[in-house]
Design a protein around this motif. Structure first.
Motif, short mmCIF file in Angstrom:
data_model
loop_
_atom_site.label_atom_id
_atom_site.label_comp_id
_atom_site.label_asym_id
_atom_site.label_seq_id
_atom_site.Cartn_x
_atom_site.Cartn_y
_atom_site.Cartn_z
N TYR A 142 36.41 -53.96 87.03
CA TYR A 142 36.78 -54.98 88.02
C TYR A 142 35.62 -55.27 88.97
CZ TYR A 142 37.48 -51.17 91.43
OH TYR A 142 37.30 -50.10 92.27
N ASP A 143 35.62 -56.49 89.49
CA ASP A 143 34.64 -56.92 90.48
C ASP A 143 35.04 -56.35 91.82
OD1 ASP A 143 33.08 -58.25 92.36
OD2 ASP A 143 33.19 -60.18 91.33
N ALA A 144 34.27 -55.39 92.29
CA ALA A 144 34.64 -54.68 93.52
C ALA A 144 34.62 -55.58 94.75
CB ALA A 144 33.71 -53.49 93.73
N SER A 145 33.94 -56.71 94.68
CA SER A 145 33.91 -57.64 95.82
C SER A 145 35.12 -58.56 95.85
CB SER A 145 32.64 -58.48 95.78
OG SER A 145 32.65 -59.39 94.69
N GLN A 146 35.88 -58.60 94.74
CA GLN A 146 37.01 -59.53 94.63
C GLN A 146 38.36 -58.83 94.46
OE1 GLN A 146 36.69 -62.93 94.81
NE2 GLN A 146 34.46 -62.71 95.14
N VAL A 147 38.33 -57.60 94.00
CA VAL A 147 39.57 -56.92 93.60
C VAL A 147 39.66 -55.56 94.28
CG1 VAL A 147 40.89 -56.00 91.65
CG2 VAL A 147 39.51 -58.08 91.35
N ARG A 148 40.84 -55.25 94.79
CA ARG A 148 41.09 -53.93 95.35
C ARG A 148 41.69 -53.03 94.27
NH1 ARG A 148 43.85 -57.26 98.65
NH2 ARG A 148 45.82 -56.20 98.14
N PRO A 149 41.30 -51.78 94.21
CA PRO A 149 41.81 -50.89 93.16
C PRO A 149 43.33 -50.85 93.09
CG PRO A 149 40.00 -49.84 94.33
CD PRO A 149 40.31 -51.11 95.08
N GLU A 150 44.00 -50.93 94.23
CA GLU A 150 45.46 -50.87 94.23
C GLU A 150 46.10 -52.08 93.56
OE1 GLU A 150 44.21 -51.94 98.54
OE2 GLU A 150 43.53 -50.63 96.90
N GLU A 151 45.32 -53.16 93.37
CA GLU A 151 45.85 -54.34 92.69
C GLU A 151 45.92 -54.16 91.17
OE1 GLU A 151 44.76 -58.29 95.04
OE2 GLU A 151 42.94 -57.11 94.61
N ILE A 152 45.29 -53.12 90.67
CA ILE A 152 45.30 -52.83 89.23
C ILE A 152 45.70 -51.38 88.99
CG2 ILE A 152 43.81 -54.63 88.25
CD1 ILE A 152 41.42 -52.88 88.90
N ALA A 153 46.73 -50.96 89.69
CA ALA A 153 47.18 -49.57 89.60
C ALA A 153 48.01 -49.30 88.35
CB ALA A 153 47.98 -49.20 90.84
#
Length: 351
Positions: A142-153
């Motif tokens: 994932y693009d760390a500037s656009q996506v938070r890890p919790e959004e793809i848990a």
């Protein structure tokens, strides 16, 4: 020369798939004369595998002859060779591919205390027809500037409206995707999995193309925000010699979604002894060597895969990405679900 080895020599010359190991050096030839040989049909194409075979020859005196090809090519070849096949060991990089060989009647059960002790039950075929020696997780870059890890848990999150037009993924007939969707069918049933597949198609940033590294690079290039990938591709990019790939992994990070709260989907690389193996005892010795802590550690260190044995710790650089929970599902369930998975994905419009 026995009839099997006559066939072996002729096919090597005719089909141009042969990749003789460095065990053809004079010293190795002498070792082979003392310790015999084993013929490996391998759908894995990694430099570290050659090192393993060299170490096996050095430790046992058994020469390793290697024929390389894709899993479908090698399965078809063994089928055409029939009982005269020189193949002793079939190696593949997915439980689904090993299952295909099993279903074709090409693999024989092996009884080995060393193998059943080293390899957990969920990472091997119940009757001992094949064993997983390395694990890989199918997860999310994932693009760390656009996506938070919790959004793809979770795996559901990948197909959620949050990522409409923001997903990169390989084609539906890729064996890694077939095994993942087969696992989802096993966990969720076909109806929920079909809905998930429709969400995947709705989220595509482009039509599926390329391999897993291409998906990771596409995230870095801004083509998409997330991508499905096997963990070891990312780890090899992050730790490799290519400065461009290392720069990609500075921007793109790796997340390990959970399936029903039980952990990330994992698959295996593994091998089985063939049904007509002319050197069965040597073949079993090779499998036992591949299950050893030394062999599993070397592959993990150089190829970014995780050891199959729970008692073998992943070394660096793989250790930096090893702190995740793996789903306990038996990998032997993936293969029987592949036809259903392919039909479901095709119906959803996943090319």
């Amino acid at each position: 020369m026995t009839p099997r080895l006559t066939v072996f020599a002729g096919l090597v010359a005719a089909l141009s798939l042969a990749a003789c190991s460095p065990a053809t050096e004079p010293a190795a030839d002498a070792a082979a004369a003392a310790g015999g040989e084993v013929n490996v049909y391998s759908a894995r194409h990694y430099d570290v595998d050659q090192k393993l075979y060299e170490q096996f020859t050095g430790a046992t005196g058994i020469k390793v002859n290697i024929i390389e090809g894709s899993a479908p090519q090698l399965i078809a070849r063994m089928q055409s060779e029939g009982a005269a096949s020189p193949a002793d060991v079939f190696v593949a990089a997915d439980a689904g591919a090993l299952w295909r060989a099993q279903e074709a009647g090409l693999l024989a059960p092996v009884q080995s205390e060393a193998l059943t002790t080293a390899i957990p039950e969920n990472l091997r075929e119940p009757e001992g027809r094949w064993f997983g020696f390395q694990r890989r997780a199918r997860v999310v870059a994932y693009d760390a500037s656009q996506v938070r890890p919790e959004e793809i848990a979770s795996y559901e999150d990948i197909a959620s409206p949050r990522f409409r037009g923001q997903l990169c993924v390989r084609s539906s007939d890729n064996i890694y995707n077939l095994s993942l969707v087969g696992a989802l069918i096993e966990a969720w049933g076909p109806e929920k999995t079909a809905e998930w597949a429709r969400g995947i198609v709705a989220n595509l940033a482009r039509q599926p193309e390329g391999g897993d590294r291409d998906q990771i690079r596409a995230v870095a290039a801004g083509v998409c925000q997330i991508a499905l990938t096997n963990s070891y591709y990312y780890i090899r990019m992050a730790a490799g010699d290519d400065a461009g790939d290392r720069a990609v992994t500075e921007k793109v990070k790796l997340a390990f979604p959970s399936l029903d709260g039980q952990g990330a989907h994992v698959n295996i690389s593994g091998a089985g002894v063939t049904a007509n193996a002319p050197h069965r005892e040597a073949a079993i010795r090779l499998l036992e060597f591949l299950a050893s802590p030394e062999a599993q550690t070397l592959v993990s260190q150089e190829n970014g895969e995780y050891p199959a044995s729970p008692g073998v710790a992943a070394p660096e650089p793989t250790a930096a990405y090893a702190d995740f929970t793996a789903h306990p599902m038996a990998v032997a369930t993936y293969g029987p679900r592949q036809a259903e998975a392919q039909a479901l994905m095709t119906a959803a419009g996943w090319r």
